[in-house]
Design an enzyme around this catalytic site. Structure first.
Site, PDB file in Angstrom:
ATOM      1  N   GLU A 121      49.536  42.114  47.580  1.00 38.05           N
ATOM      2  CA  GLU A 121      48.222  42.187  46.933  1.00 38.05           C
ATOM      3  C   GLU A 121      48.049  41.019  45.980  1.00 38.05           C
ATOM      4  O   GLU A 121      48.945  40.720  45.186  1.00 38.05           O
ATOM      5  CB  GLU A 121      48.057  43.479  46.116  1.00 38.05           C
ATOM      6  CG  GLU A 121      47.855  44.741  46.904  1.00 38.05           C
ATOM      7  CD  GLU A 121      47.582  45.935  45.995  1.00 38.05           C
ATOM      8  OE1 GLU A 121      47.153  45.718  44.837  1.00 38.05           O
ATOM      9  OE2 GLU A 121      47.817  47.068  46.433  1.00 38.05           O
ATOM     10  N   GLU A 134      34.571  48.720  46.395  1.00 41.06           N
ATOM     11  CA  GLU A 134      34.779  50.160  46.538  1.00 41.06           C
ATOM     12  C   GLU A 134      34.145  50.897  45.365  1.00 41.06           C
ATOM     13  O   GLU A 134      34.629  50.821  44.233  1.00 41.06           O
ATOM     14  CB  GLU A 134      36.276  50.462  46.627  1.00 41.06           C
ATOM     15  CG  GLU A 134      36.941  49.775  47.815  1.00 41.06           C
ATOM     16  CD  GLU A 134      38.460  49.787  47.690  1.00 41.06           C
ATOM     17  OE1 GLU A 134      39.054  50.886  47.796  1.00 41.06           O
ATOM     18  OE2 GLU A 134      39.041  48.710  47.466  1.00 41.06           O
ATOM     19  N   LYS A 183      36.112  53.719  42.862  1.00 36.28           N
ATOM     20  CA  LYS A 183      37.347  53.429  42.132  1.00 36.28           C
ATOM     21  C   LYS A 183      37.128  53.654  40.643  1.00 36.28           C
ATOM     22  O   LYS A 183      36.062  53.367  40.108  1.00 36.28           O
ATOM     23  CB  LYS A 183      37.808  51.992  42.388  1.00 36.28           C
ATOM     24  CG  LYS A 183      38.221  51.729  43.827  1.00 36.28           C
ATOM     25  CD  LYS A 183      39.053  50.476  43.960  1.00 36.28           C
ATOM     26  CE  LYS A 183      40.427  50.695  43.403  1.00 36.28           C
ATOM     27  NZ  LYS A 183      41.338  49.568  43.656  1.00 36.28           N
ATOM     28  N   GLU A 202      37.381  46.779  38.910  1.00 33.96           N
ATOM     29  CA  GLU A 202      38.080  47.577  39.924  1.00 33.96           C
ATOM     30  C   GLU A 202      37.201  47.847  41.140  1.00 33.96           C
ATOM     31  O   GLU A 202      37.706  48.040  42.248  1.00 33.96           O
ATOM     32  CB  GLU A 202      38.549  48.895  39.326  1.00 33.96           C
ATOM     33  CG  GLU A 202      39.759  48.770  38.424  1.00 33.96           C
ATOM     34  CD  GLU A 202      41.011  48.354  39.183  1.00 33.96           C
ATOM     35  OE1 GLU A 202      41.278  48.928  40.244  1.00 33.96           O
ATOM     36  OE2 GLU A 202      41.698  47.429  38.706  1.00 33.96           O
TER      37      GLU A 202
END
Length: 455
Positions: free
Chosen positions: A259, A313, A316, A322
């Site tokens: 990541e 997203e 989250k 985030e």
């Protein structure tokens, strides 16, 4: 990222023989994402060859069947206890989630847990037994030579990360880290690492250069401990982990960066979170990795790196950033324009490796040459820097010297850029010059001039 919430990742890999590879994680903590079937079509349309599925969702594994996409699956943190305590559970998990789909779905690796050392549920002591039981189950089904096992750790596993040469693991983790590295060495698997230069920059923007964090041209940072010069915060973070492993005598264990990313939007206090910076970080990272070569500490080892994340997203938790790491919006439109496949590199300056040069020279060498599309002003500035502050060997391009002819800006700058690149050990960022240069894998040809590969 947060290990408490089950994530589903897809990873795609851009790769050419002799080059590094770049992937992307696909998290599904959202209520507005395309179906797995549509996502597989999106990945295939981008020339994607590898995916990582983070929770062995049957619908996703079935969608990937016969797709010619290689798959990495995950065993979630919440299953570590049962997997560690009961070999029968591990056998059943492998049978249901691996054997049932393999080889129609081309599963190539298993990530056992994610950032287990920072999991507040305290699952650390179950990690290695779980890894060993999963491996034993693979042996039972004759898959241990075909499917790799590892576990992603966070950079916070380090006690020291600056300077890179002082990298060391937290003492309290050594009873788990050392046996895990022994096991990875035994089964010839890499250590998986999650590394985010954004977090370091956000917290230290007063002392860390944004250009250094975004792989843009900069004067570099010298590590006084090993006298190596770093041109990117990313490389410095990776080498801190390499140094920590080296201190424990694990120089033969490689790293896969599972990541890394940069948010396109953040709260007011999240310094550096913007579309422009996210595009620069991810675009320049792709360019840097596909150019081949490793870090200053391990320059001859190509990197495998996975970007976070495929989509924004909306469910989250945490700060605004985030929910804004995505390369795509849920409607499959790009958040910013960077290339994700080798063909795209022919037209986008994410990486100027020409398709004709994707095969490495017989000796595995690389060179740095001018990108004529950057324009004369950038090329001239790069030439001035290389022959001046950059301390490149520019004597051969002076009048009467061996490489003066052809007397063109492209030829002279290419020689100077290559000299700088080779003197820096071909480290990341040393062949950029504000986009005025790129790496090639075949010897440059300018008259009778020979471009060196070593100084």
């Amino acid at each position: 990222m947060n290990p408490l919430i089950p994530l589903l990742f897809f990873i795609f890999t851009l790769a050419a023989d002799g080059q590094g590879s770049v992937g992307v994680n696909y998290g599904r903590i959202a209520n507005n994402l395309p179906s797995a079937f549509k996502v597989v079509k999106l990945l295939k349309s981008q020339g994607i060859t590898r995916v990582k599925v983070y929770d062995t969702d049957p619908a996703v594994l079935k969608s990937l069947s016969r797709s010619d996409i290689k798959v990495t699956v995950d065993l979630p943190n919440e299953l570590l206890f049962a997997t560690a305590r009961h070999s029968s559970f591990a056998n059943s998990w492998v049978q249901r989630n691996i054997v049932a789909y393999y080889p129609t779905t081309q599963i190539e690796a298993i990530a056992v847990g994610n950032e287990v050392f920072v999991d507040p549920k305290n699952t650390t002591k179950y990690l290695l037994p779980a890894m060993k039981n999963i491996h034993s189950a693979l042996v039972k089904y004759n898959l241990d030579k075909l499917i790799k096992i590892s576990s992603p750790i966070a950079l916070s596993a380090l006690q020291n990360s600056y300077p890179s040469s002082a990298g060391s693991f937290k003492p309290e983790l050594l009873p788990v880290i050392q046996p895990m590295l022994d096991f990875l060495r035994e089964i010839k698997s890499p250590l998986m690492l999650n590394a985010y230069p954004f977090f370091a920059y956000e917290s230290n923007a007063d002392v860390i250069s944004l250009d250094y964090a975004l792989f843009r041209q900069n004067n570099g940072v010298i590590d006084a401990g090993n006298n190596l010069r770093y041109f990117s915060l990313f490389d410095a973070q990776i080498d801190a982990v390499f140094a920590a492993m080296s201190a424990l005598k694990y120089d033969d264990v490689s790293i896969v960066v599972t990541e890394t990313g940069w948010p396109s939007k953040g709260d007011k206090n999240e310094i550096g979170a913007s579309v422009e910076n996210a595009a620069a970080y991810n675009g320049n990272l792709i360019k840097r990795v596909l150019a081949g070569g490793g870090t200053p500490l391990r320059p001859n080892t190509n990197l495998t790196v996975y970007l976070f994340a495929l989509f924004n997203e909306n469910k989250k938790f945490g700060p605004t950033s985030e929910r804004n790491y995505g390369l795509f919006y849920p409607d499959e439109k790009k958040v910013y324009d960077i290339s994700f496949n080798v063909d795209g590199l022919k037209t986008d300056r994410v990486d100027r490796l020409p398709v004709a040069d994707m095969s490495v020279s017989a000796a595995g060498e690389t060179w740095c040459v001018v990108n004529v599309e950057a324009g004369k002003d950038k090329v001239q500035r790069g030439l001035d820097y290389a022959c001046g502050e950059g301390a490149a060997d520019c004597h051969p391009i002076q009048p009467g010297s061996t490489c003066y002819d052809p007397n063109t800006l492209e030829a002279h700058a290419s020689f100077a850029f290559n000299s700088f690149y080779q003197k820096k050990g071909r480290v990341a960022g040393s062949c950029d010059f504000e986009g005025a240069a790129y790496v090639v894998t075949q010897p440059p040809k300018f008259g009778k001039c020979e471009f060196p590969t070593r100084y």
